[in-house]
Design a protein around this motif. Structure first.
Motif, mmCIF file in Angstrom:
data_model
loop_
_atom_site.group_PDB
_atom_site.id
_atom_site.type_symbol
_atom_site.label_atom_id
_atom_site.label_comp_id
_atom_site.label_asym_id
_atom_site.label_seq_id
_atom_site.Cartn_x
_atom_site.Cartn_y
_atom_site.Cartn_z
ATOM 1 N N SER A 44 54.836 37.505 9.135
ATOM 2 C CA SER A 44 55.571 36.337 8.654
ATOM 3 C C SER A 44 54.611 35.196 8.350
ATOM 4 C CB SER A 44 56.581 35.871 9.707
ATOM 5 O OG SER A 44 55.947 35.090 10.711
ATOM 6 N N SER A 45 55.129 34.162 7.698
ATOM 7 C CA SER A 45 54.391 32.911 7.610
ATOM 8 C C SER A 45 54.433 32.253 8.984
ATOM 9 C CB SER A 45 55.055 31.993 6.571
ATOM 10 O OG SER A 45 54.596 30.665 6.714
ATOM 11 N N VAL A 76 50.868 54.841 23.110
ATOM 12 C CA VAL A 76 50.961 53.407 22.860
ATOM 13 C C VAL A 76 51.410 53.191 21.424
ATOM 14 C CG1 VAL A 76 49.191 52.767 24.529
ATOM 15 C CG2 VAL A 76 48.540 53.253 22.171
ATOM 16 N N ALA A 77 52.008 52.035 21.162
ATOM 17 C CA ALA A 77 52.463 51.727 19.809
ATOM 18 C C ALA A 77 52.524 50.225 19.615
ATOM 19 C CB ALA A 77 53.834 52.336 19.546
ATOM 20 N N ILE A 78 52.242 49.816 18.389
ATOM 21 C CA ILE A 78 52.459 48.421 18.000
ATOM 22 C C ILE A 78 53.063 48.433 16.604
ATOM 23 C CG2 ILE A 78 50.079 48.181 17.186
ATOM 24 C CD1 ILE A 78 50.331 45.193 18.102
ATOM 25 N N VAL A 79 54.194 47.764 16.472
ATOM 26 C CA VAL A 79 54.911 47.729 15.199
ATOM 27 C C VAL A 79 55.244 46.278 14.867
ATOM 28 C CG1 VAL A 79 56.958 48.462 13.918
ATOM 29 C CG2 VAL A 79 55.878 50.033 15.556
ATOM 30 N N GLY A 80 54.925 45.889 13.655
ATOM 31 C CA GLY A 80 55.248 44.552 13.183
ATOM 32 C C GLY A 80 56.167 44.611 11.984
ATOM 33 N N ALA A 81 57.053 43.642 11.877
ATOM 34 C CA ALA A 81 57.965 43.556 10.738
ATOM 35 C C ALA A 81 58.058 42.111 10.285
ATOM 36 C CB ALA A 81 59.349 44.081 11.110
ATOM 37 N N ASN A 82 58.273 41.928 8.986
ATOM 38 C CA ASN A 82 58.406 40.576 8.446
ATOM 39 C C ASN A 82 59.479 40.556 7.357
ATOM 40 O OD1 ASN A 82 56.454 42.037 6.624
ATOM 41 N ND2 ASN A 82 56.655 40.125 5.472
ATOM 42 N N VAL A 95 57.011 45.113 25.233
ATOM 43 C CA VAL A 95 56.902 43.657 25.124
ATOM 44 C C VAL A 95 57.264 43.321 23.686
ATOM 45 C CG1 VAL A 95 55.415 41.637 25.284
ATOM 46 C CG2 VAL A 95 55.073 43.567 26.851
ATOM 47 N N ILE A 96 58.273 42.469 23.502
ATOM 48 C CA ILE A 96 58.800 42.181 22.171
ATOM 49 C C ILE A 96 58.888 40.673 21.973
ATOM 50 C CG2 ILE A 96 60.699 42.591 20.549
ATOM 51 C CD1 ILE A 96 61.607 44.897 22.365
ATOM 52 N N VAL A 97 58.475 40.210 20.798
ATOM 53 C CA VAL A 97 58.635 38.798 20.448
ATOM 54 C C VAL A 97 59.131 38.703 19.014
ATOM 55 C CG1 VAL A 97 56.818 38.001 22.004
ATOM 56 C CG2 VAL A 97 56.244 38.554 19.637
ATOM 57 N N SER A 98 59.763 37.571 18.701
ATOM 58 C CA SER A 98 60.220 37.326 17.340
ATOM 59 C C SER A 98 60.161 35.837 17.057
ATOM 60 C CB SER A 98 61.657 37.839 17.158
ATOM 61 O OG SER A 98 62.101 37.646 15.830
ATOM 62 N N ASN A 99 59.610 35.486 15.910
ATOM 63 C CA ASN A 99 59.574 34.073 15.534
ATOM 64 C C ASN A 99 60.587 33.790 14.429
ATOM 65 O OD1 ASN A 99 58.473 34.927 13.101
ATOM 66 N ND2 ASN A 99 56.586 33.752 13.279
ATOM 67 N N CYS A 100 60.739 32.528 14.073
ATOM 68 C CA CYS A 100 61.646 32.169 12.978
ATOM 69 C C CYS A 100 61.267 30.804 12.436
ATOM 70 C CB CYS A 100 63.109 32.212 13.430
ATOM 71 S SG CYS A 100 63.595 30.965 14.627
ATOM 72 N N SER A 101 62.096 30.268 11.572
ATOM 73 C CA SER A 101 61.827 28.980 10.943
ATOM 74 C C SER A 101 61.911 27.848 11.970
ATOM 75 C CB SER A 101 62.821 28.745 9.809
ATOM 76 O OG SER A 101 64.133 29.046 10.225
ATOM 77 N N PRO A 102 61.258 26.717 11.708
ATOM 78 C CA PRO A 102 61.232 25.607 12.670
ATOM 79 C C PRO A 102 62.633 25.074 12.977
ATOM 80 C CG PRO A 102 59.521 25.322 11.019
ATOM 81 C CD PRO A 102 60.391 26.450 10.541
ATOM 82 N N LEU A 103 63.030 25.196 14.230
ATOM 83 C CA LEU A 103 64.332 24.733 14.703
ATOM 84 C C LEU A 103 64.212 23.931 15.996
ATOM 85 C CD1 LEU A 103 66.280 28.107 14.263
ATOM 86 C CD2 LEU A 103 66.571 26.076 12.836
ATOM 87 N N VAL A 104 63.057 24.040 16.661
ATOM 88 C CA VAL A 104 62.891 23.515 18.015
ATOM 89 C C VAL A 104 61.742 22.512 18.052
ATOM 90 C CG1 VAL A 104 62.563 24.123 20.444
ATOM 91 C CG2 VAL A 104 63.681 25.745 18.895
ATOM 92 N N ALA A 105 61.965 21.420 18.781
ATOM 93 C CA ALA A 105 60.928 20.391 18.921
ATOM 94 C C ALA A 105 59.989 20.735 20.075
ATOM 95 C CB ALA A 105 61.580 19.033 19.168
ATOM 96 N N PHE A 137 61.383 35.826 8.812
ATOM 97 C CA PHE A 137 61.069 35.898 10.233
ATOM 98 C C PHE A 137 60.056 37.012 10.508
ATOM 99 C CE2 PHE A 137 65.475 34.205 11.776
ATOM 100 C CZ PHE A 137 65.333 33.105 10.960
ATOM 101 N N GLY A 138 59.435 36.984 11.711
ATOM 102 C CA GLY A 138 58.502 38.011 12.129
ATOM 103 C C GLY A 138 58.932 38.648 13.444
ATOM 104 N N TYR A 139 58.696 39.952 13.586
ATOM 105 C CA TYR A 139 59.076 40.720 14.780
ATOM 106 C C TYR A 139 57.893 41.583 15.181
ATOM 107 C CZ TYR A 139 61.773 44.212 17.532
ATOM 108 O OH TYR A 139 62.263 45.055 18.516
ATOM 109 N N LEU A 140 57.496 41.514 16.437
ATOM 110 C CA LEU A 140 56.371 42.300 16.931
ATOM 111 C C LEU A 140 56.772 42.997 18.220
ATOM 112 C CD1 LEU A 140 53.296 42.907 16.477
ATOM 113 C CD2 LEU A 140 52.851 41.055 18.098
ATOM 114 N N VAL A 141 56.621 44.322 18.241
ATOM 115 C CA VAL A 141 56.922 45.094 19.450
ATOM 116 C C VAL A 141 55.698 45.895 19.848
ATOM 117 C CG1 VAL A 141 58.007 46.903 18.023
ATOM 118 C CG2 VAL A 141 58.392 46.877 20.483
ATOM 119 N N MET A 142 55.311 45.737 21.104
ATOM 120 C CA MET A 142 54.220 46.503 21.703
ATOM 121 C C MET A 142 54.818 47.381 22.789
ATOM 122 S SD MET A 142 51.554 43.287 21.828
ATOM 123 C CE MET A 142 52.914 42.133 22.100
#
Length: 346
Positions: free
Chosen positions: A259-260, A121-127, A150-160, A269-274
């Motif tokens: 990330s913030s 198993v692995a979990i890696v985060g990047a910012n 399972v991978i997710v990534s966030n970013c600055s506010p762009l979406v309502a 931005f933030g990146y998280l991979v599990m």
């Protein structure tokens, strides 16, 4: 909307894939200042997006990367600037140090694969990066090694959020990758939680075309199809209140990766991979065989009257890429080819 055109009005050309790679890489090296190896990593990602029928995440993004670097001289360019800030047997935390996300997420995924193959198993985060790229590309890196991700990534506010007309979270993609017996035909579900992606707005502005109806608001909160007004305003969320809730959770998961919760501008931005090896639960060949059988059973479902055959996630990408590779060409707006050539000739 004024001078905005429809997508069908854009002049297109069949471009040999090797030429697309050469032109994109040259532009990133000459105008972006990237090393040949870093430019190659970014280029392979962008050309793959074109081959899989995702032009908004394709070669036009190279121009956006170059433009942003020229507008922001503080941005670092080299993968050598990516720093490991903490590490355990099955975990890693990376600081991207303002490097483009195509390099940061690529490195984070490589480390997750190493850890998952070693520990199960692995979990890696990047910012602290910008532009995460197409998450399916990273998921496929894992499925080729028989790993589930399972991978997710966030970013600055762009979406309502649902019910709002003002941005509060990012386009926030989420991706799940599952291996099958065919290395180049995994099951990958990759979605953005906005109705359109930021790269789609930038590409539309570059080509002078309009956005789909219902995809964006102006800064005054009025619906718009003008990409210039959408950049100043907000995109609409995908999936109503369910998609809005998913986007909120991805925003927070990116924050957990370093990330913030509210990244400022095109940065942070933030990146998280599990990731895990299914062999820790049951034999890998058995898992892939059942996935193959399930995929065929799902595809055999009777389609609605007049509908197309039922597909598994990633089937479309697989088919389009297979066709592109067999033909040896991708279809690209001629204006993008011209702009990339000019950047690479400097």
């Amino acid at each position: 909307m004024g001078s905005q055109k429809k997508t069908d009005d854009v002049a297109m050309a069949e471009f040999p894939i090797p030429d697309a790679i050469r032109v994109c890489q040259a532009a990133l090296e000459m105008a972006g200042g990237y090393s040949p190896s870093d430019a190659e990593i970014i280029t392979q990602h962008l050309v793959d997006a074109e081959c899989r029928g995702s032009p908004m995440a394709g070669l036009a993004r190279a121009l956006s990367i170059i433009d942003h670097l020229q507008e922001s001289p503080d941005k670092t360019k080299s993968s050598k600037d990516i720093e490991i800030t903490s590490e355990g047997p099955s975990s890693v935390r990376l600081n991207g140090n303002n490097v483009v996300g195509y390099l940061v997420a690529h490195r984070a995924t490589e480390l997750a694969i190493e850890k998952a193959k070693s520990c199960g198993v692995a979990i890696v985060g990047a910012n602290d990066f910008w532009y995460s790229g197409n998450l399916a590309y990273y998921a496929e890196m894992a499925t080729k090694r028989d790993l589930i991700s399972v991978i997710v990534s966030n970013c600055s506010p762009l979406v309502a959020p649902e019910g709002a007309a003002e941005a509060r979270f990012g386009t926030n993609p989420m991706c799940i990758g599952f291996p099958t017996s065919e290395k180049d035909r995994p099951v990958i579900w990759d979605i953005g939680t906005s109705n359109i992606m930021h790269a789609q707005i930038m590409r539309a502005q570059r080509l002078g075309i309009s956005l789909p109806e219902g995809a964006a608001y102006t800064k005054e909160g009025q619906p718009t199809t003008d990409p210039a007004l959408a950049i100043e305003g907000a995109m609409t969320v995908w999936g109503g209140h369910k998609g809005s809730g998913l986007a909120v959770m991805i925003q927070l998961l990116g924050m957990a990766a370093g990330s913030s919760a509210r990244p400022d501008g095109l940065s942070g931005f933030g990146y998280l991979v599990m990731m895990f090896d299914p062999a820790i639960l049951r034999p890998v060949d058995e898992v892939k065989k059942e996935a193959d059988e399930y995929a065929e059973w799902l595809r055999s479902a009777k389609p609605v009257e007049g509908g197309r055959p039922v597909r598994m996630p990633f089937d479309g990408s697989y088919e389009r890429r297979k066709t592109a590779v067999e033909c040896g060409t991708i279809r690209i707006p001629t204006i993008l080819i011209e702009q990339l050539r000019k950047k690479g000739a400097k």
